[in-house]
Design an enzyme around this catalytic site. Structure first.
Site: not given
Ligand code: AMP
Ligand code: ZN
Length: 132
Positions: A97, A99
């Site tokens: 993903h 950001h």
């Molecule tokens: P990373 O640490 O780069 O893997 O980012 C994962 C992101 O996913 C974090 O910023 C979380 O807040 C986000 N996240 C986790 N679960 C969900 C969800 N159910 N809906 C939206 N965002 C999520």
């Protein structure tokens, strides 16, 4: 199944910002800053290193389009576009993903510092090692 695959399938709810055949963009549940958005491929790749070029080119194109829209419509002053890769780099969801984190100035509370805590490295050595 991974949490983002469940979001893509619709079994876990999300705030959908944008969707096409290849990717989905949702609001990050943690909202590091207002409008914090994630852009994910619909096909599961653990991280950017695993993703094929065609999907990646589409993802970055959509990410730029959305970043531009988010910055303009939320009156942000800029944005950080980040891809964490592997746990050591802060990746907590193992589905690729991007950001998009809109930035509003010092008061937005996010600090990203490039502040080396070590002696300078020999750049020639680093180059040699990278290129083999
Ligand atoms: P990373 O640490 O780069 O893997 O980012 C994962 C992101 O996913 C974090 O910023 C979380 O807040 C986000 N996240 C986790 N679960 C969900 C969800 N159910 N809906 C939206 N965002 C999520
Ligand atoms: Zn997945």
């Amino acid at each position: 199944m991974c949490i983002f695959c469940s979001i893509i399938e619709g079994t876990i709810p999300s705030a959908r910002v944008y969707e096409d055949e290849t990717c989905l963009a949702i609001l990050d549940i943690s909202q590091v800053t207002r409008g914090h958005t994630l852009v994910l491929p619909k096909k599961h790749f653990d991280n950017i290193l695993e993703c094929d070029d065609e999907t990646l080119a589409h993802l970055i194109s959509v990410t730029r389009m959305l970043a531009d829209r988010i910055v303009k419509n939320l009156n942000a002053k800029g944005c950080n576009i980040l891809v964490n890769t592997n746990e050591a780099a802060g990746q907590s969801v193992m589905h690729l993903h991007f950001h998009i984190i809109p930035r509003y100035g010092e008061e937005d509370g996010l600090t990203i510092e490039f502040n080396p805590q070590h002696e300078p490295y020999d750049l020639g050595e680093v180059l040699k090692e990278i290129n083999g």
